[in-house]
Design an enzyme around this catalytic site. Structure first.
Site, PDB file in Angstrom:
ATOM      1  CG  HIS A  39      -2.045   0.904   1.262  1.00  0.00           C
ATOM      2  ND1 HIS A  39      -2.341   1.783   0.255  1.00  0.00           N
ATOM      3  CD2 HIS A  39      -2.976   1.166   2.238  1.00  0.00           C
ATOM      4  CE1 HIS A  39      -3.381   2.528   0.593  1.00  0.00           C
ATOM      5  NE2 HIS A  39      -3.777   2.178   1.792  1.00  0.00           N
TER       6      HIS A  39
ATOM      7  CG  ASP B 112       3.543   5.218  -4.836  1.00  0.00           C
ATOM      8  OD1 ASP B 112       3.421   6.105  -3.987  1.00  0.00           O
ATOM      9  OD2 ASP B 112       2.806   4.221  -4.896  1.00  0.00           O
TER      10      ASP B 112
ATOM     11  CG  HIS C 206      -3.401   2.199  -9.571  1.00  0.00           C
ATOM     12  ND1 HIS C 206      -4.739   2.066  -9.281  1.00  0.00           N
ATOM     13  CD2 HIS C 206      -2.862   2.920  -8.558  1.00  0.00           C
ATOM     14  CE1 HIS C 206      -4.996   2.696  -8.147  1.00  0.00           C
ATOM     15  NE2 HIS C 206      -3.878   3.215  -7.684  1.00  0.00           N
TER      16      HIS C 206
HETATM   17  N1  COA Z   1       5.884  -4.545 -12.978  1.00  0.00           N
HETATM   18  C1  COA Z   1       5.833  -5.543 -13.865  1.00  0.00           C
HETATM   19  N2  COA Z   1       4.735  -6.239 -14.190  1.00  0.00           N
HETATM   20  C2  COA Z   1       3.610  -5.884 -13.568  1.00  0.00           C
HETATM   21  C3  COA Z   1       3.567  -4.843 -12.651  1.00  0.00           C
HETATM   22  C4  COA Z   1       4.751  -4.161 -12.349  1.00  0.00           C
HETATM   23  N3  COA Z   1       4.787  -3.151 -11.481  1.00  0.00           N
HETATM   24  N4  COA Z   1       2.306  -4.704 -12.201  1.00  0.00           N
HETATM   25  C5  COA Z   1       1.573  -5.622 -12.820  1.00  0.00           C
HETATM   26  N5  COA Z   1       2.362  -6.347 -13.664  1.00  0.00           N
HETATM   27  C6  COA Z   1       1.945  -7.426 -14.529  1.00  0.00           C
HETATM   28  C7  COA Z   1       1.656  -8.677 -13.738  1.00  0.00           C
HETATM   29  O1  COA Z   1       2.818  -9.446 -13.589  1.00  0.00           O
HETATM   30  C8  COA Z   1       0.616  -9.322 -14.610  1.00  0.00           C
HETATM   31  O2  COA Z   1       1.262  -9.920 -15.720  1.00  0.00           O
HETATM   32  P1  COA Z   1       0.700 -11.286 -16.350  1.00  0.00           P
HETATM   33  O3  COA Z   1      -0.722 -10.980 -16.754  1.00  0.00           O
HETATM   34  O4  COA Z   1       1.621 -11.533 -17.473  1.00  0.00           O
HETATM   35  O5  COA Z   1       0.768 -12.267 -15.232  1.00  0.00           O
HETATM   36  C9  COA Z   1      -0.200  -8.146 -15.117  1.00  0.00           C
HETATM   37  O6  COA Z   1       0.691  -7.041 -15.102  1.00  0.00           O
HETATM   38  C10 COA Z   1      -1.432  -7.830 -14.285  1.00  0.00           C
HETATM   39  O7  COA Z   1      -1.028  -7.831 -12.903  1.00  0.00           O
HETATM   40  P2  COA Z   1      -2.045  -7.829 -11.674  1.00  0.00           P
HETATM   41  O8  COA Z   1      -1.295  -8.237 -10.449  1.00  0.00           O
HETATM   42  O9  COA Z   1      -3.278  -8.580 -12.011  1.00  0.00           O
HETATM   43  O10 COA Z   1      -2.412  -6.325 -11.616  1.00  0.00           O
HETATM   44  P3  COA Z   1      -3.067  -5.620 -10.389  1.00  0.00           P
HETATM   45  O11 COA Z   1      -3.989  -4.645 -10.959  1.00  0.00           O
HETATM   46  O12 COA Z   1      -3.622  -6.560  -9.401  1.00  0.00           O
HETATM   47  O13 COA Z   1      -1.793  -4.926  -9.705  1.00  0.00           O
HETATM   48  C11 COA Z   1      -0.485  -3.456  -8.431  1.00  0.00           C
HETATM   49  C12 COA Z   1      -1.795  -3.655  -9.194  1.00  0.00           C
HETATM   50  C13 COA Z   1      -0.389  -1.973  -8.039  1.00  0.00           C
HETATM   51  C14 COA Z   1      -0.477  -4.305  -7.154  1.00  0.00           C
HETATM   52  C15 COA Z   1       0.712  -3.850  -9.330  1.00  0.00           C
HETATM   53  O14 COA Z   1       0.662  -3.136 -10.548  1.00  0.00           O
HETATM   54  C16 COA Z   1       2.041  -3.652  -8.627  1.00  0.00           C
HETATM   55  O15 COA Z   1       2.467  -4.523  -7.873  1.00  0.00           O
HETATM   56  N6  COA Z   1       2.752  -2.491  -8.867  1.00  0.00           N
HETATM   57  C17 COA Z   1       3.980  -2.215  -8.214  1.00  0.00           C
HETATM   58  C18 COA Z   1       3.752  -1.687  -6.804  1.00  0.00           C
HETATM   59  C19 COA Z   1       3.251  -0.274  -6.793  1.00  0.00           C
HETATM   60  O16 COA Z   1       3.741   0.596  -7.494  1.00  0.00           O
HETATM   61  N7  COA Z   1       2.242  -0.035  -5.930  1.00  0.00           N
HETATM   62  C20 COA Z   1       1.675   1.281  -5.749  1.00  0.00           C
HETATM   63  C21 COA Z   1       0.297   1.375  -6.316  1.00  0.00           C
HETATM   64  S1  COA Z   1      -0.283   3.050  -6.218  1.00  0.00           S
END
Ligand code: COA
Length: 376
Positions: free
Chosen positions: A220, A313, A259
């Site tokens: 988060h 971020d 996101h």
């Molecule tokens: N880097 C690389 N690949 C990423 C990624 C990232 N930051 N975020 C998502 N992906 C990829 C996943 O591996 C997945 O790939 P696949 O379909 O080939 O397996 C796809 O994108 C979808 O991922 P998913 O986990 O379903 O997306 P989500 O919507 O649940 O994830 C977050 C949202 C924010 C948790 C995720 O993007 C993340 O972990 N980001 C980095 C942490 C971050 O910046 N958090 C702050 C949010 S404000």
């Protein structure tokens, strides 16, 4: 019901008048006002009023809120003593969590859950949490506490108390906009945990302590510091490709990208990048910002076709660095801003409360025979 809504994804847990997000269009709206408008024209204090009242203040109301915030900026003696015990052993987010509970313990009105008192508590926490973090940082770096200044706005005063240096107009405005951008974001883990605590009619201080504990987690609020560490580890432009390839090869994620809601660039990242350029033009410390821009361009090529774009971020890390803020305070600063959104949601919750009490689907054993201890 036989289905489990894991992570409560797609579930509306409440209705709110505070915030609307359109993740496809990249829109973020606070009580009807577009975030681009607020970032250009508003101040953090004005946005706080907007969230607490769902309308912008007139001059008299703004003056009244500013006076209240100024009156709450001081460092309470008990908090000062607490910080002197904690700074060496407790990290900043937990310090903030503990300090908020202590502020609740010394507030004789803490159990008054009527709207006028809750609004006062919201303003009190907004002012005092900034002082707590600044004082904590001064203590841990062996520096004297810097007393708050009545002639500075909330954001500029925080930078003043933290660094002992008055920010110039651009630095003050940039930090104020960053505070506006982080103030509210509809339902999310920390806001929800604040609401759950409040729904038992526990007080606002405990609800905010719950929210701070929830924001602390790396999934988060911890991502902004993680972006800083990524850029620090990359170090040079030449190292972007090998670093990212190795990271993705290990199945890891690039912090500050992607996101759950936004499937286009997070509007807050667009605003922060623009401000970052202005700050970088006058900063001797622009290296991480420039590296972030190169990293963003590399990722855009590498992840083309996937809905993965910079989130809030991504640029906040290098912008905060240029403002002279240490990286382990990035998540606490998120809390110093989000306190306005949290408390606004709590005002809504207390005004129309229903205990949050969901169910769990039982999957354990059935019909077991109880054996006494000496037979097991
Ligand atoms: N880097 C690389 N690949 C990423 C990624 C990232 N930051 N975020 C998502 N992906 C990829 C996943 O591996 C997945 O790939 P696949 O379909 O080939 O397996 C796809 O994108 C979808 O991922 P998913 O986990 O379903 O997306 P989500 O919507 O649940 O994830 C977050 C949202 C924010 C948790 C995720 O993007 C993340 O972990 N980001 C980095 C942490 C971050 O910046 N958090 C702050 C949010 S404000």
């Amino acid at each position: 019901m036989t289905e489990v809504a894991r992570g409560l994804e797609g579930i509306n847990v409440t209705a709110t008048k505070l915030c609307r997000i359109d993740g496809q269009k990249g829109e973020l709206i606070y009580s009807g006002y577009d975030i681009f408008d607020l970032a250009e024209k508003s101040t953090f204090e004005e946005v706080a009023f907007l969230l607490w009242n769902q309308r912008l203040p007139n001059k008299a109301e703004m003056l009244e809120l500013n006076t209240k915030l100024l009156s709450e900026r001081g460092l309470d003696p008990i908090v000062e003593r607490l910080l002197s015990e904690l700074w060496a052993v407790v990290r900043p987010m937990r310090t903030l969590e503990i300090a908020v509970e202590v502020l609740g313990a010394i507030d004789k009105d803490s159990s008054d859950l009527t709207t006028p008192t809750l609004r006062k508590t919201a303003a009190r926490l907004t002012a005092k949490m900034a002082t707590v973090i600044a004082a904590y940082h001064r203590m841990r770096t062996g520096q004297e506490f810097v007393a708050p200044r009545d002639d500075l706005g909330h954001s500029a005063n925080f930078l003043w108390m933290l660094t002992g240096k008055e920010p110039n107009a651009l630095e003050a405005r940039t930090f104020d906009v960053a505070m506006i951008l982080h103030a509210e974001h509809e339902m999310n883990a920390s806001t929800f945990s604040a609401i759950v605590t409040a729904s038992t009619l526990s007080d606002m201080y405990s609800a905010i302590a719950s929210a701070i504990g929830t924001l602390k987690g790396p999934l988060h609020g911890g991502a902004n510091e993680a972006v800083y560490k990524t850029v620090e580890a990359i170090g040079t432009e030449q190292n972007i490709a090998p670093h990212v390839e190795a990271l993705l090869g290990r199945g890891e994620r690039v912090m500050g990208i992607g996101h759950r809601v936004y499937k286009t660039t997070d509007p807050r990242a667009i605003i922060l990048e623009k401000l970052g350029h202005a700050v970088a033009d006058q900063s001797p410390d622009r290296k991480y910002f420039d590296l972030s821009l190169k990293l963003r361009d590399y990722l855009a090529r590498k992840l083309e076709g996937k809905p993965l774009y910079p989130n809030v971020d991504f640029f906040s890390a290098s912008v905060y660095k240029m403002l002279g803020i240490p990286s382990d305070l990035y998540t606490p600063i998120f809390a110093l801003s989000r306190i306005t959104g949290w408390t606004a949601h709590l005002l809504e919750q207390y005004a129309d409360n229903r205990l949050v009490r969901p169910n769990a689907l039982y999957e354990g054993a059935a019909n077991r025979e109880y054996l006494p201890l000496d037979k097991r």
